[in-house]
Structures are given as C-alpha cells and as structure tokens.
Write an enzyme that holds these catalytic residues in place. Structure first.
Site, PDB file in Angstrom:
ATOM      1  CG  ASP A  81      81.186  35.478  85.988  1.00  0.00           C
ATOM      2  OD1 ASP A  81      81.921  35.051  85.069  1.00  0.00           O
ATOM      3  OD2 ASP A  81      80.946  34.823  87.025  1.00  0.00           O
ATOM      4  CG  HIS A  82      79.317  32.564  83.441  1.00  0.00           C
ATOM      5  ND1 HIS A  82      79.705  31.575  82.570  1.00  0.00           N
ATOM      6  CD2 HIS A  82      80.138  32.466  84.510  1.00  0.00           C
ATOM      7  CE1 HIS A  82      80.716  30.899  83.096  1.00  0.00           C
ATOM      8  NE2 HIS A  82      81.015  31.424  84.264  1.00  0.00           N
ATOM      9  CG  HIS A 177      81.109  27.302  87.191  1.00  0.00           C
ATOM     10  ND1 HIS A 177      80.730  27.150  85.880  1.00  0.00           N
ATOM     11  CD2 HIS A 177      81.879  28.416  87.236  1.00  0.00           C
ATOM     12  CE1 HIS A 177      81.241  28.143  85.163  1.00  0.00           C
ATOM     13  NE2 HIS A 177      81.948  28.922  85.954  1.00  0.00           N
ATOM     14  CG  HIS A 208      85.087  30.799  83.902  1.00  0.00           C
ATOM     15  ND1 HIS A 208      83.941  31.490  84.180  1.00  0.00           N
ATOM     16  CD2 HIS A 208      85.756  31.517  82.963  1.00  0.00           C
ATOM     17  CE1 HIS A 208      83.905  32.582  83.435  1.00  0.00           C
ATOM     18  NE2 HIS A 208      84.993  32.620  82.678  1.00  0.00           N
ATOM     19  CB  ALA A 210      89.949  28.896  89.203  1.00  0.00           C
ATOM     20  CB  SER A 211      86.753  27.910  94.163  1.00  0.00           C
ATOM     21  OG  SER A 211      86.233  29.219  94.227  1.00  0.00           O
ATOM     22  CB  THR A 254      83.017  28.131  95.099  1.00  0.00           C
ATOM     23  OG1 THR A 254      82.099  27.965  94.014  1.00  0.00           O
ATOM     24  CG2 THR A 254      82.756  27.083  96.152  1.00  0.00           C
TER      25      THR A 254
HETATM   26  P1  13P Z   1      84.133  28.776  91.327  1.00  0.00           P
HETATM   27  O1  13P Z   1      82.758  28.235  91.481  1.00  0.00           O
HETATM   28  O2  13P Z   1      85.159  27.679  91.254  1.00  0.00           O
HETATM   29  O3  13P Z   1      84.487  29.786  92.345  1.00  0.00           O
HETATM   30  O4  13P Z   1      84.188  29.503  89.893  1.00  0.00           O
HETATM   31  C1  13P Z   1      83.645  30.785  89.752  1.00  0.00           C
HETATM   32  C2  13P Z   1      83.525  31.203  88.328  1.00  0.00           C
HETATM   33  O5  13P Z   1      84.041  30.599  87.415  1.00  0.00           O
HETATM   34  C3  13P Z   1      82.739  32.417  88.081  1.00  0.00           C
HETATM   35  O6  13P Z   1      82.596  32.676  86.711  1.00  0.00           O
HETATM   36  O1  G3H Z   2      80.326  31.043  87.491  1.00  0.00           O
HETATM   37  C1  G3H Z   2      79.361  31.375  88.120  1.00  0.00           C
HETATM   38  C2  G3H Z   2      79.412  32.290  89.260  1.00  0.00           C
HETATM   39  O2  G3H Z   2      79.977  31.688  90.380  1.00  0.00           O
HETATM   40  C3  G3H Z   2      78.082  32.901  89.534  1.00  0.00           C
HETATM   41  O3  G3H Z   2      77.176  32.006  89.992  1.00  0.00           O
HETATM   42  O4  G3H Z   2      74.916  32.338  88.978  1.00  0.00           O
HETATM   43  O5  G3H Z   2      75.193  31.525  91.343  1.00  0.00           O
HETATM   44  O6  G3H Z   2      75.714  33.897  90.773  1.00  0.00           O
HETATM   45  P1  G3H Z   2      75.645  32.475  90.282  1.00  0.00           P
HETATM   46 ZN    ZN Z   3      82.485  30.870  85.536  1.00  0.00          ZN
END
Ligand code: 13P
Ligand code: G3H
Ligand code: ZN
Length: 305
Positions: A81-82, A177, A208, A210-211, A254
């Site tokens: 991720d990212h 996020h 992304h 999307a919580s 999140t």
């Molecule tokens: P949230 O912070 O909304 O859960 O998003 C997570 C996310 O996009 C991880 O890449």
């Molecule tokens: O989009 C980001 C993820 O929620 C990861 O976040 O860098 O705090 O692990 P983090």
């Molecule tokens: Zn993200």
C-alpha cells in the site's frame, strides 16, 4: 490462495462490486481479515504500508502475509500500500507480492508517469499487478501524508493510464486518509467526477481513505476512555453509490484501528487484573473480523470467492 491483483479486480470491475483492501500491521489483524474473507467467501486484498513494514520488519510481515494468503481457501492478493520508496517496491516484488501500489501522487504529472512506468516495467514481467495514484487523497497517517486534496482530472487520468499501463488507478474524489477526515461533517464524494473518470478510463478504479468511522466503534472507544476529537468518515451509502458507478477496490485502515483499540480499551477498563496479552489481542482480533465481514457485505464481494 495467493492471486494476482489484476485477476481479482478485473472480475470485480466486470461484475460491478468492490473488493476490500485492509491494512495489516500485526498477526492478529492479518488473521482477522483472512477469517472474515473465508467466512464471507470473499476475495480480499491484504495490504501493508511502508510504515507497517518498517514497524513489523519487512521480511517478517511480508512472509506472514504470503503464508496466510497461500494457505487460505479464498483468493487473497498480497499488496504493498502506498509504495513510495522504489527499493521497498523492488523488495516486495522480489518477495512475491501479487500486487504493488506505486504512489507518485506527490510528484508532478510527468514525474509520476515516469516513476510509475518504471514500476510497471519491474512488476509486469513477473506477472505482478500495479496500482498507481493520480490526484491527491488528503489526510495524514504514519507515512502517508498530503496536506491538500487535489481531485483527479478525468482527461489526465486517461493519459496517465495509457502512458503507464498501470492495472488499476487510485483516484481522488473527495476522500481523505485517517480519522479526522472531514473537520465538521461526513464526506461528500464527487460522484459526478467519478462518472467522468469512468467514462474515460477502463481500468478498475480504487477508493482510498474510505473508512466510514462507525459511530458505535467511536462511542465504544470513548466510553472506555478514548479522548478522540470529532471523527467523521465516508458514509456507507456513498460508498455503495460509488461502487455502482465504478469503484472496484476500497481501502480501509482507520476503521480497523479504531475497532482494534476500542476492544483493547474495554479489557483494560473492565478487567484491570488482566495481564495476558492474548486476553487483549483476542477480543481485538474478533472485533476486526466482524467489521471486515460487514464491509465485505456492503462492498458486494461476499460470496464472490
Ligand atoms: P482510511 O484511513 O480511510 O482507512 O484509508 C486507508 C487507506 O486508504 C489505505 O491506503
Ligand atoms: O493510507 C495509509 C494507510 O492507512 C497506512 O498508514 O502509513 O500509518 O501505516 P500508515
Ligand atoms: Zn491510501
């Protein structure tokens, strides 16, 4: 079973549902997500951020995820991720991840194209899928930060996908996020923009940030002493609308964090004599499993394994 990101997302795209991508930071979170996917008979992405890989140790977390995916009865994509550091992206490709995200959204357009294409050229010969990002999703977490939201331009999105040959595209349509998504109210997604992007781009689109930040979890955490500011998320009704238009992968981190720590807070407060970590982490794992099962139902991926 371990499957390629493209395989799972192309099917979701064709059949108009979304696959959940849930962030893994430790063993309990990983087990909770896999158990939920198996119970719901759903495909799933298990994804680790660079921050998570640094926290748990890249080899340790990566191999735990790969092991869990391989022995699972449902299709599991092991995803970075990212990814921002090309060395981390390379390491994940070498270790056998079935999908990587390269996030070049903080660069200008040309540099984002150039670096994303470099990742595609590294990943595709090994059959590994690549997610890219255009536009910026707001918010701050450990390593993922963007001060301003820049919504995705549909024409640029088309050019970006054609030039990079990425397999899926993360777009910015108003999400953010982290838990303080929107200072005063729930998110309002730019669904008209999503329709315009969908009309131009034919790879699966990713949402992304999307919580939904479920009220019950926040209230439960607050009840057991959490001192949260006002938290706001993306209402599930909006997520459902976005999926109907065209969203094939939805990231959630999140909500998992809030659920996990709410369960731990409950044990700390209710059972102050407890000191066995398993008595804290076991309920936290269950809480996450329920949340993930619920999300899979909302996303329409339940029963699609
Ligand atoms: P949230 O912070 O909304 O859960 O998003 C997570 C996310 O996009 C991880 O890449
Ligand atoms: O989009 C980001 C993820 O929620 C990861 O976040 O860098 O705090 O692990 P983090
Ligand atoms: Zn993200």
């Amino acid at each position: 079973m371990l499957v390629q990101g493209k395989e799972v997302l192309d099917k979701a795209h064709r059949e108009n549902y979304a696959v959940g991508a849930f962030n893994v930071n430790n063993m309990e979170i990983l087990q909770a997500i896999i158990s939920a996917a198996e119970k719901m008979k759903s495909p799933v992405f298990i994804q680790a951020s660079e921050g998570a890989l640094e926290y748990a140790g890249l080899d340790t977390l990566a191999n735990m995820m790969l092991f869990a995916a391989r022995k699972s009865s449902v299709p599991v994509v092991v995803h970075l991720d990212h990814g921002k550091d090309l060395e981390v992206v390379k390491k994940c490709i070498e270790l056998g991840f079935s999908s990587v995200m390269f996030d070049g959204s903080h660069y200008d357009f040309e540099e984002n194209v150039r670096l994303t294409k470099q990742v595609v050229d590294m990943a595709h010969p090994k059959g590994i899928s690549v997610e890219a990002e255009l536009g910026t999703i707001g918010g701050t977490e450990d390593k993922v930060t963007a001060r301003h939201i820049v919504l995705t331009d549909p024409d640029k999105a088309l050019e970006f996908v054609q030039r990079t040959q990425c397999d899926s595209l993360a777009i910015a349509i108003g999400t953010s996020h982290g838990p303080n998504k929107f200072q005063t109210a729930d998110a309002k997604l730019d669904l008209e923009r999503l329709k315009e992007i969908k009309a131009k781009v034919n790879v699966p689109l990713v949402l992304h940030g999307a919580s939904s930040v479920p009220r019950e979890e926040v209230d439960k955490a607050a009840h057991f002493g959490a001192k949260f500011a006002e938290f706001y998320g993306v209402p599930e009704a909006q997520i459902v609308e976005a999926i109907k238009i065209s969203i094939s992968k939805i990231n959630t981190d999140t909500d998992l964090r809030i659920a996990f720590t709410a369960a731990i807070r409950e044990v700390i407060i209710e059972k102050p004599q407890e000191f066995d970590p398993r008595k804290f982490l076991g309920p936290a794992r269950e809480e996450i499993q329920h949340l993930v099962e619920h999300r899979m139902t909302v996303f329409g991926s339940a029963g699609k394994a």
